[in-house]
Design an enzyme around this catalytic site. Structure first.
Site, PDB file in Angstrom:
ATOM      1  N   ARG A 193       0.819  -1.212   0.000  1.00 26.67           N
ATOM      2  CA  ARG A 193       0.000   0.000   0.000  1.00 26.67           C
ATOM      3  C   ARG A 193       0.850   1.258   0.000  1.00 26.67           C
ATOM      4  NH1 ARG A 193      -2.765  -3.253   3.866  1.00 26.67           N
ATOM      5  NH2 ARG A 193      -4.932  -3.723   3.277  1.00 26.67           N
TER       6      ARG A 193
ATOM      7  N   ALA B 176      10.841 -15.504   9.401  1.00 25.10           N
ATOM      8  CA  ALA B 176      11.226 -14.915   8.122  1.00 25.10           C
ATOM      9  C   ALA B 176      12.740 -14.793   7.958  1.00 25.10           C
ATOM     10  CB  ALA B 176      10.571 -13.542   7.978  1.00 25.10           C
TER      11      ALA B 176
ATOM     12  N   LYS C 133      -1.595 -20.385  18.786  1.00 23.35           N
ATOM     13  CA  LYS C 133      -0.224 -20.455  19.319  1.00 23.35           C
ATOM     14  C   LYS C 133       0.324 -19.072  19.630  1.00 23.35           C
ATOM     15  CE  LYS C 133       1.945 -19.004  15.429  1.00 23.35           C
ATOM     16  NZ  LYS C 133       2.995 -17.980  15.272  1.00 23.35           N
TER      17      LYS C 133
ATOM     18  N   THR D  38       7.404 -20.306  18.593  1.00 22.58           N
ATOM     19  CA  THR D  38       7.015 -18.969  19.036  1.00 22.58           C
ATOM     20  C   THR D  38       7.067 -18.816  20.549  1.00 22.58           C
ATOM     21  OG1 THR D  38       4.697 -19.645  18.924  1.00 22.58           O
ATOM     22  CG2 THR D  38       5.568 -18.474  17.036  1.00 22.58           C
TER      23      THR D  38
END
Length: 368
Positions: free
Chosen positions: A40, A154, A205, A262
């Protein structure tokens, strides 16, 4: 018998240029797909196409020439129709609006392969992504949509660290196609047929990662973290079964794999939120300086509504909700959990599946 031969390289539009969308665009571009990454932000699009770097996420990483940025406007219908794959990598809370805008550009008779990597529950409706797709794009598109989840930071994907994920769909054929889009020796894909369970695992999670961060922020150590992960998995499974998911899904990469990652890494955004709350910061202070989206914060609100509706015991998730939204003291919440009465360790609900059955009826599937 499903084909095992790789699919041809195709044109992929990644909708979202955040941390995860960017790393997947990089992976797919390096896998010889032609990748377009939508943002955007006009400044991001211009900078990326000039320098082949994302100025906001994964800074310093040089993306392959097979990836270019598009935006800030959504691509027009003719562009969308040339795509083989649409990959959705925006927060769940913005997905309904985006799909509504895209719907006129989708050829219902021959839509591109739709892959969703967001993890969350829509707070206004308590809807999973599968239901949002059905509401905005119709049941036929929802039934062939695919979902990717698993332990996949990532920063490690762009360094080609071996990563393994779950891909699920109500259509086995489309799950296989999505797996071929991503599959490489360093990025292995395992197929499943329980998108509801995969979605719930991926969303829930994040709530337990906040709890794990709180635990370390309070000064608790490894015994506590291991216990919290295990009890969190038990709680996730109980909620999932009550919803109508397959309990085995919570033992998958999308379940325990993602939960472990996580809940045990300080690089997790949701873990970081919990850690800072455990250290005494307010939620407002944390979110103002976090620098990226932690979907567990909004997911906690949707999860609380689901838990209440299903009448499922979920003390950890409830404690996180009360700390985030009712101003409860984190240390006092932890002490209250430790003082709960003893219970049976493993216990699945006897009555289960009503939300999943309702969703399947919406999709025109009478049996789950």
């Amino acid at each position: 018998m499903p084909s095992t031969s790789p699919s041809p390289k195709g044109k992929v539009l990644v909708l979202g240029a955040g941390n995860f969308g960017s790393c997947l665009a990089d992976h797919l571009g390096d896998s010889e797909h032609e990748v377009f990454m939508w943002s955007r932000e006009k400044s991001l699009v211009e900078y990326f196409n000039e320098h082949h770097k994302n100025p906001q996420y994964l800074k310093g990483h040089c993306f392959p020439r097979t990836v270019c940025a598009v935006g800030p406007d959504l691509p027009e219908a003719e562009f969308i129709k040339r795509m083989d794959v649409l990959l959705f990598a925006i927060p769940t809370q913005g997905l309904r609006v985006l799909l509504t805008k895209l719907r006129p550009s989708l050829d219902e008779a021959n839509p591109p392969l739709l892959i969703f990597v967001n993890k969350g529950i829509e707070t206004d409706t308590n809807a999973l992504t599968l239901e949002i797709i059905a509401d905005t794009c119709g049941k036929d598109i929802a039934r062939v949509s695919t979902f990717l989840s698993g332990p996949s930071f990532a920063t490690e994907i762009i360094r080609r660290q071996p990563t393994m994920v779950s891909i699920a769909s109500l259509s086995e054929d489309h799950a296989e196609k999505a797996s071929h889009v991503f599959h490489q020796p360093w990025f292995r894909c395992y197929r499943g047929d329980d998108p509801i369970g995969l979605e719930l695992a991926g969303a829930l999670k994040n709530v337990y990662a906040i709890a794990s961060g709180m635990s370390e922020g309070l000064g608790f150590e490894n015994n506590t973290r291991a216990s919290l992960i295990t009890r969190g998995l038990s709680e996730m499974t109980r909620i999932g079964v009550a919803y109508g998911a397959n309990p085995l899904t919570f033992l998958s990469l999308a379940g325990v794999g993602d939960l472990f990652l996580t809940c045990s890494s300080s690089t997790s955004r949701n873990y970081t939120v919990g850690f800072r709350l455990g250290r005494g910061e307010t939620l407002e202070e944390v979110l103002q300086t976090l620098g990226s989206v932690a979907e567990g914060v909004t997911t906690t609100k949707g999860l609380k509504a689901i838990v209440d509706e299903l009448e499922v015991p979920a003390p950890i998730a409830t404690a996180v909700y009360e700390a985030l939204y009712e101003g409860r003291n984190v240390r006092e919440q932890a002490q209250a959990l430790l003082e709960l009465p003893m219970v049976k360790e493993l216990d699945l609900p006897r009555k289960s599946g009503a939300p999943a059955r309702a969703l399947m009826r919406k999709l025109g599937i009478e049996e789950v």
